[in-house]
Design a protein around this motif. Structure first.
Motif, short mmCIF file in Angstrom:
data_model
loop_
_atom_site.label_atom_id
_atom_site.label_comp_id
_atom_site.label_asym_id
_atom_site.label_seq_id
_atom_site.Cartn_x
_atom_site.Cartn_y
_atom_site.Cartn_z
N VAL A 8 0.85 -1.19 0.00
CA VAL A 8 0.00 0.00 0.00
C VAL A 8 0.89 1.25 0.00
CG1 VAL A 8 -1.81 1.26 1.22
CG2 VAL A 8 -1.76 -1.25 1.30
N LEU A 9 0.62 2.13 -0.96
CA LEU A 9 1.36 3.39 -1.05
C LEU A 9 0.44 4.53 -0.62
CD1 LEU A 9 3.06 2.91 -4.53
CD2 LEU A 9 4.05 2.48 -2.26
N GLU A 10 0.88 5.30 0.34
CA GLU A 10 0.15 6.48 0.78
C GLU A 10 0.35 7.59 -0.25
OE1 GLU A 10 -1.54 6.61 3.88
OE2 GLU A 10 -1.05 4.49 4.02
N CYS A 11 -0.66 8.44 -0.42
CA CYS A 11 -0.54 9.54 -1.38
C CYS A 11 -1.64 10.57 -1.15
CB CYS A 11 -0.60 9.03 -2.81
SG CYS A 11 -2.15 8.22 -3.25
N LYS A 12 -1.44 11.74 -1.73
CA LYS A 12 -2.48 12.78 -1.71
C LYS A 12 -3.35 12.73 -2.96
CE LYS A 12 -0.32 16.24 1.20
NZ LYS A 12 0.10 17.63 1.33
N ASP A 13 -2.88 12.03 -4.01
CA ASP A 13 -3.56 12.03 -5.30
C ASP A 13 -3.65 10.59 -5.83
OD1 ASP A 13 -4.46 12.39 -7.91
OD2 ASP A 13 -3.13 14.09 -8.30
N ILE A 14 -4.71 9.88 -5.44
CA ILE A 14 -4.88 8.50 -5.88
C ILE A 14 -4.94 8.38 -7.40
CG2 ILE A 14 -6.49 6.53 -5.91
CD1 ILE A 14 -7.05 7.11 -2.96
N PRO A 15 -5.72 9.20 -8.11
CA PRO A 15 -5.77 9.06 -9.57
C PRO A 15 -4.40 9.17 -10.24
CG PRO A 15 -7.60 10.40 -8.85
CD PRO A 15 -6.71 10.20 -7.65
N GLN A 16 -3.53 10.03 -9.70
CA GLN A 16 -2.18 10.19 -10.28
C GLN A 16 -1.40 8.88 -10.20
OE1 GLN A 16 0.72 12.36 -7.88
NE2 GLN A 16 1.34 13.50 -9.73
N LEU A 17 -1.38 8.25 -9.02
CA LEU A 17 -0.63 6.99 -8.88
C LEU A 17 -1.33 5.84 -9.59
CD1 LEU A 17 0.92 6.85 -5.31
CD2 LEU A 17 1.99 7.41 -7.50
N LEU A 18 -2.65 5.83 -9.57
CA LEU A 18 -3.39 4.80 -10.28
C LEU A 18 -3.06 4.85 -11.77
CD1 LEU A 18 -5.52 2.58 -10.49
CD2 LEU A 18 -7.26 4.40 -10.57
N ASP A 19 -3.04 6.03 -12.34
CA ASP A 19 -2.71 6.19 -13.75
C ASP A 19 -1.28 5.75 -14.02
OD1 ASP A 19 -3.34 7.23 -16.46
OD2 ASP A 19 -1.77 8.69 -15.98
N PHE A 20 -0.34 6.17 -13.17
CA PHE A 20 1.07 5.83 -13.36
C PHE A 20 1.30 4.32 -13.31
CE2 PHE A 20 5.29 4.90 -11.66
CZ PHE A 20 6.08 5.46 -12.65
N TYR A 21 0.96 3.68 -12.20
CA TYR A 21 1.23 2.25 -12.06
C TYR A 21 0.31 1.40 -12.94
CZ TYR A 21 4.61 3.11 -8.38
OH TYR A 21 5.71 3.53 -7.69
N GLY A 22 -0.92 1.83 -13.13
CA GLY A 22 -1.83 1.10 -14.01
C GLY A 22 -1.28 1.01 -15.43
N LEU A 25 2.34 -1.02 -15.41
CA LEU A 25 2.24 -2.47 -15.20
C LEU A 25 1.12 -3.14 -15.99
CD1 LEU A 25 2.76 -2.35 -11.35
CD2 LEU A 25 4.47 -2.96 -13.08
N LYS A 26 0.17 -2.34 -16.47
CA LYS A 26 -1.01 -2.87 -17.17
C LYS A 26 -1.82 -3.80 -16.27
CE LYS A 26 0.72 -2.44 -21.90
NZ LYS A 26 1.81 -1.57 -21.77
N TRP A 27 -1.93 -3.43 -14.98
CA TRP A 27 -2.72 -4.18 -14.03
C TRP A 27 -4.08 -3.51 -13.89
CZ3 TRP A 27 0.80 -5.14 -9.14
CH2 TRP A 27 1.90 -5.92 -9.50
N PRO A 28 -5.16 -4.28 -13.87
CA PRO A 28 -6.49 -3.70 -13.73
C PRO A 28 -6.84 -3.36 -12.28
CG PRO A 28 -6.67 -6.06 -13.93
CD PRO A 28 -5.21 -5.73 -14.11
N VAL A 29 -7.78 -2.43 -12.12
CA VAL A 29 -8.32 -2.09 -10.81
C VAL A 29 -9.21 -3.24 -10.36
CG1 VAL A 29 -9.86 -0.53 -9.56
CG2 VAL A 29 -8.24 0.39 -11.24
#
Length: 125
Positions: A8-22, A25-29
């Motif tokens: 689990v990565l803490e952050c202030k901007d979930i969409p930013q990290l979701l977009d980056f790692y998604g 890695l091409k991993w689905p939510v």
């Protein structure tokens, strides 16, 4: 059976990290609420989650006395230097930055994601 399932990565901007790692890695939510989102590898079942933290402060890498310390980092395995170069290029295009300090004599490269979390691409045997 005890086993590691999610980092689990803490952050202030979930969409930013979701977009980056998604995209990286091409991993689905696989789970999504306002303050917590998890993506998962279809191959291994490993997950990375992003948890909202209003008070999140990015770590300094390498560590410096009196600065926010890194608590952990992610290592992503690559098979050869060409794959490392391609992964690094893609990560930079998605918003990562290569750190000024590098160690490992080319066996790995350290970057920081858009929220400041350090991660590495590592040549695994």
């Amino acid at each position: 059976m005890l086993g590691l399932k999610t980092v689990v990565l803490e952050c202030k901007d979930i969409p930013q990290l979701l977009d980056f790692y998604g995209q990286l890695l091409k991993w689905p939510v696989v789970y999504n609420i306002d303050t917590f989102v998890r993506i998962q590898s279809k191959d291994t079942g490993m997950c990375i989650a992003f948890q909202y933290d209003e008070d999140y402060i990015p770590p300094v890498w390498p560590s410096q006395v009196g600065k926010q310390q890194m608590m952990s980092h992610l290592d992503f395995g690559v098979s050869d230097k060409d794959e490392m170069e391609a992964a690094t290029k893609k990560a930079i295009e998605l918003g990562a930055k290569v750190t000024e300090e590098q160690y490992g004599d080319g066996e790995w490269i350290t970057l920081v994601d858009p929220a400041g979390h350090p991660f590495c691409f590592v040549l695994w045997d």
